[in-house]
Design an enzyme around this catalytic site. Structure first.
Site, short mmCIF file in Angstrom:
data_model
loop_
_atom_site.label_atom_id
_atom_site.label_comp_id
_atom_site.label_asym_id
_atom_site.label_seq_id
_atom_site.Cartn_x
_atom_site.Cartn_y
_atom_site.Cartn_z
N MET A 30 29.30 24.54 -18.09
CA MET A 30 29.56 25.98 -18.08
C MET A 30 30.74 26.26 -17.15
O MET A 30 30.92 27.39 -16.67
CB MET A 30 28.31 26.75 -17.63
N HIS A 37 30.49 17.14 -12.14
CA HIS A 37 30.99 17.16 -13.52
C HIS A 37 32.01 16.02 -13.74
O HIS A 37 32.02 15.40 -14.79
CB HIS A 37 31.69 18.50 -13.82
O1 PAF Z 1 23.88 22.27 -17.63
C1 PAF Z 1 24.66 23.17 -18.03
O2 PAF Z 1 25.74 23.38 -17.48
C2 PAF Z 1 24.26 24.01 -19.24
O3 PAF Z 1 22.89 24.28 -19.23
C3 PAF Z 1 24.71 23.39 -20.58
C4 PAF Z 1 24.02 22.06 -20.83
C5 PAF Z 1 26.21 23.21 -20.58
C6 PAF Z 1 24.33 24.34 -21.72
O4 PAF Z 1 24.94 25.58 -21.58
#
Ligand code: PAF
Length: 279
Positions: A30, A37
């Site tokens: 997100m 990430h």
């Molecule tokens: O973990 C996240 O950032 C969100 O829940 C995802 C998996 C991108 C779904 O919107």
């Protein structure tokens, strides 16, 4: 790095790549990216020819309008980080692209989405399952990568893949922590310097609980000590502390490598989660 905002062109691009025999790793996010990430991107790059990162703040998984509104959105900085990390493709759609018409579809995963996060965020996992299904259908990746911090989410997505027979391998990547122990999270951007310090109480609670459980203390006094520790820190409000079996998320009966401790709570207005698998 290619950037797509629409479904049709990214589908065409990835279909062509697959015809050339290339494997595709998908990292759904997100945005408001951090080292956690980037670790997902690294894992994907190690195993796939092409790495796709989706950046989309999915409205259907928020059960709190203020939380959705305040969720950090930092697309330019995210793109720069992804470029540096060697990501090949970014998919950053608008709401009108992902929800062309209001969704009528709801997921019910029984026990899995009623406990822990599901109890405090009703409807959250239905929204996650919905958007992840859309992303899987759009990118049709070979593998998809998720952070262990969202452990329950990973279980929900595993169930989704099994039941809907997505031909996708799932990977859970270990939590990345700041030197203070604080689990990296996009929500940390909303904490003041002082709150960041306070937020370390969640990891400290997990370590304390692990130590006590390993020494043979039972869960009731351990839960009380975790509560006391959290209450001793200003602006911290514990929502839950649980220990469950990693396979079925049912209350754990003893300490084993199949036991996970999970914690959630607020620091000021920001809700944070963390967990620790007992090795
Ligand atoms: O973990 C996240 O950032 C969100 O829940 C995802 C998996 C991108 C779904 O919107």
């Amino acid at each position: 790095m290619e950037i797509f905002n629409e479904i049709k062109p990214i589908r065409a691009f990835l279909t062509a790549q697959k015809k050339l025999g290339r494997t595709i790793g998908l990292v759904p996010t997100m945005g408001a990216l951090h080292d956690g990430h980037i670790e997902l991107i690294r894992s994907s790059r190690q195993e796939n020819d092409l790495t796709v990162c989706s950046i989309y703040v999915n409205p259907t998984q928020f059960n709190n309008a203020t939380d959705l509104e305040k969720y950090p959105r930092t697309l330019a900085a995210d793109s720069a980080l992804l470029q540096e990390a060697g990501c090949d493709v970014v998919f950053a759609p608008a709401n009108s692209e992902m929800y062309a018409s209001p969704s009528q579809l709801h997921f019910d995963m029984g026990h899995l989405d009623k406990i822990l996060e599901g109890e405090f965020r009703p409807g959250h996992f239905s929204g996650v399952a919905l958007v992840v299904s859309k992303l899987f259908n759009i990118a049709a990746p070979t593998r998809a990568y998720f952070g262990q911090k969202d452990f329950q989410q990973y279980k929900v997505i595993t169930r989704l893949v099994e039941e809907l027979m997505f031909d996708i391998e799932l990977r859970s990547v270990p939590i990345v922590r700041e030197t203070s122990g604080l689990a990296m999270s996009s929500r940390n951007q909303r904490l003041t310097a002082e709150e960041r310090e306070h937020a370390t109480v969640f990891y400290r609670s997990l370590l304390l609980a692990k130590d006590l459980l390993k020494k043979g203390e039972s869960i009731i006094p351990v839960r009380e000590k975790v509560k006391q520790l959290c209450e001793s820190v200003p602006a911290v409000r514990l929502e839950y502390f649980e220990w469950v079996d990693t396979v079925n998320l049912k209350p754990a009966e003893n300490v084993s490598s199949q036991t996970i401790l999970l914690i959630a709570g607020y620091v000021g207005e920001v809700r944070l989660i963390d967990n620790l698998i007992l090795e």
